[in-house]
Enzyme design. Structure first.
Site, PDB file in Angstrom:
ATOM      1  N   ALA A  15      24.252  14.904  11.666  1.00 36.29           N
ATOM      2  CA  ALA A  15      24.920  16.154  11.272  1.00 36.29           C
ATOM      3  C   ALA A  15      24.226  17.361  11.893  1.00 36.29           C
ATOM      4  O   ALA A  15      24.848  18.400  12.114  1.00 36.29           O
ATOM      5  CB  ALA A  15      24.952  16.283   9.753  1.00 36.29           C
ATOM      6  N   SER A  85      19.071  11.973   2.262  1.00 38.41           N
ATOM      7  CA  SER A  85      19.046  12.062   0.788  1.00 38.41           C
ATOM      8  C   SER A  85      20.455  12.052   0.198  1.00 38.41           C
ATOM      9  O   SER A  85      20.919  13.061  -0.335  1.00 38.41           O
ATOM     10  CB  SER A  85      18.257  13.288   0.323  1.00 38.41           C
TER      11      SER A  85
HETATM   12  P1  ADP Z   1      20.222  14.691  11.904  1.00 33.38           P
HETATM   13  O1  ADP Z   1      18.807  15.203  11.848  1.00 33.38           O
HETATM   14  O2  ADP Z   1      21.116  15.336  10.869  1.00 33.38           O
HETATM   15  O3  ADP Z   1      20.335  13.200  11.908  1.00 33.38           O
HETATM   16  P2  ADP Z   1      20.132  15.562  14.647  1.00 33.38           P
HETATM   17  O4  ADP Z   1      19.657  16.966  14.531  1.00 33.38           O
HETATM   18  O5  ADP Z   1      19.133  14.507  15.008  1.00 33.38           O
HETATM   19  O6  ADP Z   1      20.886  15.173  13.281  1.00 33.38           O
HETATM   20  O7  ADP Z   1      21.340  15.471  15.702  1.00 33.38           O
HETATM   21  C1  ADP Z   1      22.403  16.395  15.726  1.00 33.38           C
HETATM   22  C2  ADP Z   1      23.054  16.400  17.116  1.00 33.38           C
HETATM   23  O8  ADP Z   1      24.192  17.269  17.076  1.00 33.38           O
HETATM   24  C3  ADP Z   1      22.120  16.916  18.180  1.00 33.38           C
HETATM   25  O9  ADP Z   1      22.331  16.172  19.358  1.00 33.38           O
HETATM   26  C4  ADP Z   1      22.585  18.371  18.368  1.00 33.38           C
HETATM   27  O10 ADP Z   1      22.318  18.870  19.663  1.00 33.38           O
HETATM   28  C5  ADP Z   1      24.087  18.257  18.107  1.00 33.38           C
HETATM   29  N1  ADP Z   1      24.735  19.499  17.634  1.00 33.38           N
HETATM   30  C6  ADP Z   1      25.847  20.049  18.153  1.00 33.38           C
HETATM   31  N2  ADP Z   1      26.163  21.184  17.518  1.00 33.38           N
HETATM   32  C7  ADP Z   1      25.243  21.377  16.574  1.00 33.38           C
HETATM   33  C8  ADP Z   1      25.024  22.394  15.592  1.00 33.38           C
HETATM   34  N3  ADP Z   1      25.847  23.442  15.453  1.00 33.38           N
HETATM   35  N4  ADP Z   1      23.955  22.263  14.771  1.00 33.38           N
HETATM   36  C9  ADP Z   1      23.138  21.199  14.887  1.00 33.38           C
HETATM   37  N5  ADP Z   1      23.279  20.211  15.792  1.00 33.38           N
HETATM   38  C10 ADP Z   1      24.327  20.296  16.639  1.00 33.38           C
END
Ligand code: ADP
Length: 175
Positions: A15, A85
């Site tokens: 996300a 969570s």
């Molecule tokens: P999580 O920690 O929730 O599992 P990550 O941060 O590891 O998710 O991965 C999110 C992915 O979505 C990343 O590759 C990021 O570059 C992409 N993404 C695209 N748009 C957004 C945004 N608005 N905010 C956060 N991530 C984004």
């Protein structure tokens, strides 16, 4: 100036929790503020090595993180905690134990998270190779009253991070 608080980022895998936390952490450090990032995956590699994804293991992972976050928060640090969570009760326990706490719901449709598939886990979850995968074969309980909701399928990373910074300012956690 800063006041200790834990921002608890919850949401599906992919996300954007970690991504937004990293950017907010960078912005806070630029201002010379004390900030610490806690991350579900890192927690599982370090303090909670050996924990799986059963409900009980998820509870332990969140409880350990909440304990560490509490220690830091009461010493004035801004803690950015990034944990799927998925259970409301576990997030509420974290809130109760930490006190100075805000829930940030990183909201992104499952289809978009699966399309991003940052770690290749959704592919495995849909094929059944991985079980108990949140959003696919395990529940995610939506936050009912989050302090902040980030719509990462509609906002850029910078916009989401700016909204978190605004929250910290509006609520007097940073000057
Ligand atoms: P999580 O920690 O929730 O599992 P990550 O941060 O590891 O998710 O991965 C999110 C992915 O979505 C990343 O590759 C990021 O570059 C992409 N993404 C695209 N748009 C957004 C945004 N608005 N905010 C956060 N991530 C984004």
């Amino acid at each position: 100036m800063q006041k200790g608080v834990t921002l608890w980022f919850t949401g599906l895998s992919g996300a954007g929790k970690t991504t937004v936390c990293l950017e907010v952490g960078r912005l806070l450090k630029l201002r010379g503020l004390k900030v610490e990032l806690l991350d579900g995956d890192k927690m599982r590699e370090q303090l909670n090595a050996g924990l799986g994804f059963s409900k009980d293991d998820r509870r332990k992972n969140v409880a350990t993180a909440a304990y560490v976050a509490r220690l830091l928060t009461r010493n004035g640090v801004i803690v950015l905690a990034s944990f799927v969570s998925p259970y409301k009760s576990m997030r509420e326990s974290a809130r109760a134990s930490i006190g100075s706490f805000a829930e940030v719901y990183v909201r992104c449709p499952l289809e978009e998270c699966a399309r991003r598939d940052v770690k290749g886990l959704y592919k495995k979850a849909f094929s059944g190779e991985i079980q108990h995968f949140t959003g696919v074969s395990d529940p995610f309980e939506d936050p009912e009253f989050p302090e902040l909701v980030l719509y990462t399928d509609q906002e850029t990373i910078n916009q989401s991070a700016a909204r978190v910074m605004e929250y910290l300012k509006t609520n007097g956690f940073i000057g």
